[in-house]
Design a protein around this motif. Structure first.
Motif, PDB file in Angstrom:
ATOM      1  N   LEU A  76      36.695  49.427  43.891  1.00  0.00           N
ATOM      2  CA  LEU A  76      35.239  49.766  44.169  1.00  0.00           C
ATOM      3  C   LEU A  76      34.968  50.726  45.229  1.00  0.00           C
ATOM      4  N   ASN A  77      35.556  50.654  46.475  1.00  0.00           N
ATOM      5  CA  ASN A  77      35.529  51.521  47.490  1.00  0.00           C
ATOM      6  C   ASN A  77      35.911  53.140  46.806  1.00  0.00           C
ATOM      7  N   GLN A  78      36.769  53.130  45.726  1.00  0.00           N
ATOM      8  CA  GLN A  78      37.353  54.251  45.285  1.00  0.00           C
ATOM      9  C   GLN A  78      36.367  54.749  44.124  1.00  0.00           C
ATOM     10  N   SER A  79      35.347  53.985  43.910  1.00  0.00           N
ATOM     11  CA  SER A  79      34.357  54.157  42.956  1.00  0.00           C
ATOM     12  C   SER A  79      35.009  54.137  41.300  1.00  0.00           C
ATOM     13  N   LEU A  80      35.828  53.611  41.279  1.00  0.00           N
ATOM     14  CA  LEU A  80      36.589  53.287  39.866  1.00  0.00           C
ATOM     15  C   LEU A  80      37.200  51.938  39.743  1.00  0.00           C
ATOM     16  N   VAL A  81      36.681  51.003  39.118  1.00  0.00           N
ATOM     17  CA  VAL A  81      37.566  49.673  38.819  1.00  0.00           C
ATOM     18  C   VAL A  81      37.929  49.798  37.568  1.00  0.00           C
ATOM     19  N   PRO A  82      39.146  49.646  37.445  1.00  0.00           N
ATOM     20  CA  PRO A  82      40.148  49.610  36.295  1.00  0.00           C
ATOM     21  C   PRO A  82      39.548  48.596  35.263  1.00  0.00           C
ATOM     22  N   LEU A  83      39.815  48.892  33.940  1.00  0.00           N
ATOM     23  CA  LEU A  83      39.126  47.841  32.930  1.00  0.00           C
ATOM     24  C   LEU A  83      39.982  46.631  33.021  1.00  0.00           C
ATOM     25  N   TRP A  84      41.233  46.475  33.332  1.00  0.00           N
ATOM     26  CA  TRP A  84      41.878  45.119  33.357  1.00  0.00           C
ATOM     27  C   TRP A  84      41.305  44.277  34.420  1.00  0.00           C
ATOM     28  N   ILE A  85      40.871  44.966  35.378  1.00  0.00           N
ATOM     29  CA  ILE A  85      40.271  43.773  36.362  1.00  0.00           C
ATOM     30  C   ILE A  85      38.844  43.464  35.865  1.00  0.00           C
ATOM     31  N   ARG A  86      38.062  44.309  35.415  1.00  0.00           N
ATOM     32  CA  ARG A  86      36.945  44.025  34.879  1.00  0.00           C
ATOM     33  C   ARG A  86      37.193  42.718  33.670  1.00  0.00           C
ATOM     34  N   ILE A  87      38.104  43.102  32.956  1.00  0.00           N
ATOM     35  CA  ILE A  87      38.569  41.862  31.869  1.00  0.00           C
ATOM     36  C   ILE A  87      39.016  40.557  32.413  1.00  0.00           C
ATOM     37  N   VAL A  88      39.770  40.818  33.610  1.00  0.00           N
ATOM     38  CA  VAL A  88      40.040  39.644  34.076  1.00  0.00           C
ATOM     39  C   VAL A  88      39.051  38.615  34.801  1.00  0.00           C
ATOM     40  N   PHE A  89      37.791  39.462  35.495  1.00  0.00           N
ATOM     41  CA  PHE A  89      36.641  38.755  35.927  1.00  0.00           C
ATOM     42  C   PHE A  89      35.854  38.133  34.630  1.00  0.00           C
ATOM     43  N   GLY A  90      35.787  38.906  33.429  1.00  0.00           N
ATOM     44  CA  GLY A  90      35.141  38.469  32.260  1.00  0.00           C
ATOM     45  C   GLY A  90      35.706  37.034  31.676  1.00  0.00           C
ATOM     46  N   PHE A  91      37.119  37.099  31.803  1.00  0.00           N
ATOM     47  CA  PHE A  91      38.067  35.884  31.524  1.00  0.00           C
ATOM     48  C   PHE A  91      37.657  34.783  32.441  1.00  0.00           C
ATOM     49  N   VAL A  92      37.859  35.065  33.873  1.00  0.00           N
ATOM     50  CA  VAL A  92      37.467  34.232  34.792  1.00  0.00           C
ATOM     51  C   VAL A  92      36.039  33.498  34.656  1.00  0.00           C
ATOM     52  N   GLY A  93      35.169  34.348  34.546  1.00  0.00           N
ATOM     53  CA  GLY A  93      33.756  33.828  34.203  1.00  0.00           C
ATOM     54  C   GLY A  93      33.750  32.938  33.199  1.00  0.00           C
TER      55      GLY A  93
END
Length: 135
Positions: A76-93
């Motif tokens: 996030l500090n580099q202004s680009l969160v990879p898709l796989w991390i966002r998918i992990v958070f969707g799954f975790v949610g």
């Protein structure tokens, strides 16, 4: 579509880091038998051996989620969160949402009263980290 700001995402990630760390401490206490196994997993564990397996898996999974939360802040500090991390958070949610329902029907009051609000909050926070971040 709702797109939380960088500040909200950073706060959400830090909350996850704190909660995953606290959850790991809880699971360590369970493995050390400080917490009786009858109070864990909705009161559905039948033996110490079963508790050791379930709590060990929980500890590893929480360690993974903690690492992903730390990576989220880094990217996030580099202004680009990879898709796989966002998918992990969707799954975790989704997992936390299902866990919230499970906690509501737990056999122990401790799990219903303590874990239900925590898993509900974790679910909302995880879902807030899924949308693509755009400056």
């Amino acid at each position: 579509m709702w797109n939380p700001s960088k500040k909200i995402r950073t706060i959400a990630s830090k909350i996850l880091i704190i909660l995953f760390s606290m959850t790991m401490i809880f699971h360590i206490f369970a493995l050390l038998e400080v917490i009786p196994f009858q109070y864990l997993w909705g009161g559905r564990l039948s033996s110490l051996k079963e508790m050791y397996v379930m709590e060990s898996v929980s500890l590893l999974v929480n360690a993974f989620f903690l690492c992903v939360s730390c990576l989220y802040i880094k990217y996030l500090n580099q202004s680009l969160v990879p898709l796989w991390i966002r998918i992990v958070f969707g799954f975790v949610g989704i997992i936390f949402l299902l866990n919230t329902v499970g906690n509501l029907v737990a056999a122990t009051d401790l799990e219903t009263l303590l874990a239900t609000p925590i898993t509900a909050i974790l679910s909302v926070i995880c879902f807030s980290l899924v949308p693509k971040y755009e400056n």
